[in-house]
Design an enzyme around this catalytic site. Structure first.
Site, PDB file in Angstrom:
ATOM      1  N   HIS A  75      30.787  72.979  81.529  1.00 46.25           N
ATOM      2  CA  HIS A  75      31.630  72.334  80.505  1.00 46.25           C
ATOM      3  C   HIS A  75      32.940  73.100  80.292  1.00 46.25           C
ATOM      4  CE1 HIS A  75      28.479  69.514  79.030  1.00 46.25           C
ATOM      5  NE2 HIS A  75      27.668  70.465  79.414  1.00 46.25           N
ATOM      6  N   ASN A 148      25.550  65.003  75.063  1.00 47.41           N
ATOM      7  CA  ASN A 148      26.219  64.472  76.251  1.00 47.41           C
ATOM      8  C   ASN A 148      26.435  62.969  76.093  1.00 47.41           C
ATOM      9  OD1 ASN A 148      26.379  66.877  77.695  1.00 47.41           O
ATOM     10  ND2 ASN A 148      24.515  66.501  78.870  1.00 47.41           N
ATOM     11  N   HIS A 339      26.359  75.681  69.467  1.00 49.83           N
ATOM     12  CA  HIS A 339      25.019  76.210  69.709  1.00 49.83           C
ATOM     13  C   HIS A 339      23.993  75.246  69.111  1.00 49.83           C
ATOM     14  CE1 HIS A 339      21.540  78.616  69.830  1.00 49.83           C
ATOM     15  NE2 HIS A 339      21.688  79.287  68.723  1.00 49.83           N
TER      16      HIS A 339
HETATM   17 FE1  HDE Z   1      24.511  73.059  77.749  1.00 54.92          FE
HETATM   18  N1  HDE Z   1      25.418  74.867  77.939  1.00 54.92           N
HETATM   19  N2  HDE Z   1      22.862  73.821  78.621  1.00 54.92           N
HETATM   20  N3  HDE Z   1      23.609  71.234  77.731  1.00 54.92           N
HETATM   21  N4  HDE Z   1      26.128  72.267  76.944  1.00 54.92           N
HETATM   22  C1  HDE Z   1      26.694  75.132  77.583  1.00 54.92           C
HETATM   23  O1  HDE Z   1      27.359  76.998  76.362  1.00 54.92           O
HETATM   24  C2  HDE Z   1      22.596  75.126  78.771  1.00 54.92           C
HETATM   25  C3  HDE Z   1      22.365  70.927  78.184  1.00 54.92           C
HETATM   26  C4  HDE Z   1      26.274  71.008  76.468  1.00 54.92           C
HETATM   27  O2  HDE Z   1      32.155  71.961  74.339  1.00 54.92           O
HETATM   28  C5  HDE Z   1      27.021  76.595  77.657  1.00 54.92           C
HETATM   29  O3  HDE Z   1      29.175  77.566  75.161  1.00 54.92           O
HETATM   30  C6  HDE Z   1      21.250  75.312  79.258  1.00 54.92           C
HETATM   31  C7  HDE Z   1      21.937  69.641  77.723  1.00 54.92           C
HETATM   32  C8  HDE Z   1      27.619  70.797  76.025  1.00 54.92           C
HETATM   33  O4  HDE Z   1      31.793  74.111  74.131  1.00 54.92           O
HETATM   34  C9  HDE Z   1      25.686  77.222  78.086  1.00 54.92           C
HETATM   35  C10 HDE Z   1      20.739  74.060  79.409  1.00 54.92           C
HETATM   36  C11 HDE Z   1      22.988  69.180  76.987  1.00 54.92           C
HETATM   37  C12 HDE Z   1      28.275  72.001  76.253  1.00 54.92           C
HETATM   38  C13 HDE Z   1      24.797  76.024  78.216  1.00 54.92           C
HETATM   39  C14 HDE Z   1      21.750  73.129  78.995  1.00 54.92           C
HETATM   40  C15 HDE Z   1      24.023  70.170  77.018  1.00 54.92           C
HETATM   41  C16 HDE Z   1      27.314  72.896  76.820  1.00 54.92           C
HETATM   42  C17 HDE Z   1      28.214  76.945  78.467  1.00 54.92           C
HETATM   43  C18 HDE Z   1      19.366  73.686  79.938  1.00 54.92           C
HETATM   44  C19 HDE Z   1      23.098  67.824  76.274  1.00 54.92           C
HETATM   45  C20 HDE Z   1      29.743  72.302  75.982  1.00 54.92           C
HETATM   46  C21 HDE Z   1      29.307  77.307  77.488  1.00 54.92           C
HETATM   47  C22 HDE Z   1      18.340  74.012  79.055  1.00 54.92           C
HETATM   48  C23 HDE Z   1      22.135  67.694  75.203  1.00 54.92           C
HETATM   49  C24 HDE Z   1      29.941  72.744  74.583  1.00 54.92           C
HETATM   50  C25 HDE Z   1      28.656  77.311  76.213  1.00 54.92           C
HETATM   51  C26 HDE Z   1      31.420  72.960  74.322  1.00 54.92           C
HETATM   52  C27 HDE Z   1      27.595  74.222  77.159  1.00 54.92           C
HETATM   53  C28 HDE Z   1      23.500  76.143  78.528  1.00 54.92           C
HETATM   54  C29 HDE Z   1      21.565  71.732  79.078  1.00 54.92           C
HETATM   55  C30 HDE Z   1      25.279  69.975  76.374  1.00 54.92           C
HETATM   56  C31 HDE Z   1      25.725  78.065  79.330  1.00 54.92           C
HETATM   57  C32 HDE Z   1      20.596  76.635  79.539  1.00 54.92           C
HETATM   58  C33 HDE Z   1      20.578  68.973  77.969  1.00 54.92           C
HETATM   59  C34 HDE Z   1      28.200  69.527  75.438  1.00 54.92           C
HETATM   60  O5  HDE Z   1      25.194  78.086  77.117  1.00 54.92           O
END
Ligand code: HDE
Length: 682
Positions: A75, A148, A339
């Site tokens: 992202h 999402n 978060h």
């Molecule tokens: Fe994320 N995801 N994600 N994700 N995610 C990040 O956090 C992660 C997942 C989502 O505009 C990171 O600050 C793991 C699902 C958005 O700043 C990180 C898993 C969904 C955004 C991270 C998922 C999301 C992130 C990278 C599997 C929809 C952007 C930078 C368990 C429900 C937020 C950060 C923004 C961002 C980890 C799966 C949505 C690495 C480990 C499912 C919208 O922490």
């Protein structure tokens, strides 16, 4: 329409103290010293070496050298706006969340939209999932709904996330391709991790190429819990529904936009807000009683499954309006830290193993990205309510905590700051009963990967199905390894045999022999064909030269304005175009600087130009391209000869002014429809 500057809420007032306007001020160093020369470094002699003593040079350069922070690992490319959430009806019966109690309560929000795969400088229109992350600045602390635009996910357990992302990001040996899943490692991952089937169907659909952020749904994805005052819980899923409906680009258009305007989505969001066309999304919840947890033919804790809206209806409880652009993209959009663990009393978690893993990842990633534990003090991340605790120090600490005591429990400060009971607003985790052996197995109830993938396929309209076949063929057709292509086709036969067979034929592998899932159900809510259609905010490119028919054009432009349709006057060059009478029209874009893929529709007025042959050819190209992309095309009486010179044919979505006194309104209706899929383009 309100002006953006008037949309001040409590978070804006909070941010105001940090805003600095340098205009009209004297230049200083970071120490506040006035600078006398910012053109030349301090040198020993006019043509001599620069000397170390030049503290202004050193400070300025050091700061510049450290201007970058690590981009988000996923992202990375995102764009954000401020706004507010307003509650329609009290949710007191289901949750004690303060911001969901009283109808009409307004809560400031900050929303960041993003693509998942590309780097920060990649393109907006890549085929990808879009992030839809909302920070609610509530009186009880920040609540983040980090969702999402697709209601499910690729994998079921967070431990697989690094593998998924490694597979979809550019391949490590040559860092190619950027912001694209159309390559070997992604499809190798898909075929060898079949839990991805349902999500990949969505990703191959029009959902992954949204027209803009304003016409895109949002989903919390996971199952969360609502908990009320009496401690009674319900399972809940969250939805954002755009009031303008759900609309997408077509793939050829998306790829061309990537080159013509790689900022297409962010530009649309920025300009819409500046213009007062505020994006609005309604907030909906699906709820399931705890007692009904096992009543479904899927596991409600499995993030690769949705709850069909026809079975569990979406209750609309409020709306969010994005009404103010950021003042500084780095300070706000880049430094915002979402978060999923940021919750308020009344909103709780479930054992969804994907959600549980996320609860670890987000703070961990902020620590490296924002450089230590004090990122919550960055203005955009600060809650609007007070913060009191015994946490101290760390890199870039802003607060000056006074006093002697920084521990709990204590007597020197009367044992303060003190914990709150649930009644006083203290967060008490839902006391779910948990029992079991420690184990590393996947629940059998997570084992069905194809029923909902087929439900999705069954629910698509014929053009949507065709787009899915086309995008699979495009993506898998770029996979060099034949074995991987074969595996993908052999996997997706379980969704639909005819679909997988067409893909097999297109990508040069054997037709699959397996059988499709037996699911026959459909869920109409999944098809974009059933969405709403409005002309409002759509952008018409008006191709026009000198000598146009002022009466005719004026009437059409007024009709556009009456229905909220935007238009862009496109001429041979910037300046003006003149008619035989009346005031000239200001040209907003020179035809050689713009492109039909950037408009929802075109209106061909035509007219004279300096280089007539070239202008005519450019207009003809516009028609050909808009026609190929199924777009509505309006032809003025003066535009007929240009139309005839094009490859477009009379038929659906081609509206002629000649002999049509209702042309303006007919054209606006066609604009609202957006695409004419029954047009024969080949
Ligand atoms: Fe994320 N995801 N994600 N994700 N995610 C990040 O956090 C992660 C997942 C989502 O505009 C990171 O600050 C793991 C699902 C958005 O700043 C990180 C898993 C969904 C955004 C991270 C998922 C999301 C992130 C990278 C599997 C929809 C952007 C930078 C368990 C429900 C937020 C950060 C923004 C961002 C980890 C799966 C949505 C690495 C480990 C499912 C919208 O922490």
């Amino acid at each position: 329409m309100d002006k953006p500057s008037s949309n001040k809420n409590s978070k804006d007032l909070h941010l105001e103290q940090f805003r600095v306007n340098n205009e009209g001020e004297k230049l200083t160093t970071n120490q506040g010293l006035r600078v006398s020369n910012d053109e030349n470094s301090l040198k020993a002699g006019v043509r001599g070496p620069t000397i170390m003593e030049d503290f202004h040079f050193r400070e300025k350069m050091t700061h510049f050298d450290h201007e970058r922070i690590p981009e988000r690992v996923v992202h990375a490319r995102g764009y954000a706006a401020h706004g507010e959430f307003e509650l329609y009806e009290s949710m007191k019966e289901f949750t004690k969340a303060g911001f969901l109690q009283k109808p009409r309560t307004k809560t400031p929000v900050f929303v960041r939209f993003s693509t998942v795969v590309g780097s920060v400088g990649s393109v907006d229109t890549a085929r990808d999932v879009r992030g839809f992350a909302t920070k609610f600045y509530t009186e009880e602390g920040n609540y983040d709904l980090v969702g999402n635009n697709i209601p499910i996910f690729f994998i079921q357990d967070a431990v697989k996330f690094p593998d998924l992302i490694h597979a979809v990001k550019p391949e490590p040996h040559n860092e190619i391709p950027q912001a694209a899943s159309a390559h070997d490692t992604f499809w190798d991952f898909v075929a060898n991790n079949q839990e991805t089937a349902h999500m990949v169907m969505w990703q191959m659909s029009d959902r992954s190429i949204p027209k803009n952020f304003r016409m895109m749904e949002g989903f919390g994805v996971h199952t969360f819990r609502f908990v009320n005052e009496n401690g009674k819980a319900k399972f809940v899923k969250f939805h954002w529904k755009p009031v303008l409906g759900i609309h997408s680009l077509v793939w050829d258009e998306a790829q061309k936009i990537a080159g013509k305007d790689s900022d297409f989505h962010r530009r649309d969001l920025w300009e819409s807000i500046e213009r007062g066309n505020y994006p609005v999304y309604e907030f909906g919840v699906q709820m399931i009683d705890e007692a009904d947890e096992f009543k479904f033919d899927f596991d409600i804790l499995d993030a690769t499954k949705l709850w069909p809206e026809e079975i569990v209806p979406v209750k609309i409880i409020g709306k969010m309006t994005l009404n103010r652009n950021v003042s500084n993209v780095f300070a706000e959009t880049e430094q915002v830290a979402f978060h999923p663990g940021n919750v308020v009393p009344g909103i709780d978690f479930t054992n969804d193993p994907l959600l549980q893993g996320r609860l670890f990842s987000y703070i961990d990633t902020q620590l490296i990205r924002l450089g230590g534990p004090n990122f919550t003090e960055i203005p955009i991340n600060r809650p609007v309510c007070p913060i009191h605790n015994n946490q101290r120090n760390g890199y870039s600490r802003q607060r000056i905590d006074v006093g002697q005591v920084s521990y709990h429990k204590n007597s020197l400060a009367g044992n303060t700051p003190s914990p709150s009971t649930a009644k006083e607003g203290g967060y008490v985790h839902y006391e779910e009963k948990v029992e079991g052996r420690k184990t590393q197995v996947r629940s059998e109830s997570f084992g069905d990967h194809f029923s909902q993938a087929r439900l999705f396929w069954n629910s698509m309209s014929p053009p949507e199905k065709q787009h899915i076949v086309d995008s699979f063929s495009f993506e898998v057709g770029k996979v060099k390894n034949r074995d991987v292509r074969q595996q993908v086709v052999d996997m997706f036969v379980h969704v639909d045999k005819a679909m997988a067979t067409m893909i097999a034929d297109n990508v040069g592998v054997n037709r699959p022999t397996g059988e499709q899932s037996g699911v026959t159900a459909t869920s109409p809510a999944l098809s974009q064909a059933n969405t709403k259609y409005f002309p409002q905010t759509l952008n018409v490119g008006v191709l026009i030269g000198d000598g146009f028919n002022a009466d005719e054009v004026d009437k059409v432009l007024k009709t556009f304005t009456r229905y909220g349709v935007r238009y862009t006057i496109i001429g041979e060059k910037l300046d003006e175009v003149k008619s035989s009478k009346g005031p000239p029209l200001t040209v907003n874009a020179a035809i050689f600087t713009t492109d039909p893929v950037l408009y929802d529709s075109i209106y061909v007025v035509a007219g004279t130009a300096g280089n007539q042959a070239k202008f005519n050819q450019q207009m003809t190209n516009f028609i050909n391209e808009a026609f190929q992309h199924y777009k509505p095309i309006g032809i003025a009486t003066t535009g007929m000869s240009i139309f005839k010179a094009s490859n477009a044919k009379e038929g659906p979505g081609i509206v002629f002014a000649t002999g049509n006194p209702e042309f303006g309104k007919t054209f606006v209706d066609a604009i609202a429809q957006q695409r004419f899929w029954d047009r024969a383009i080949y």
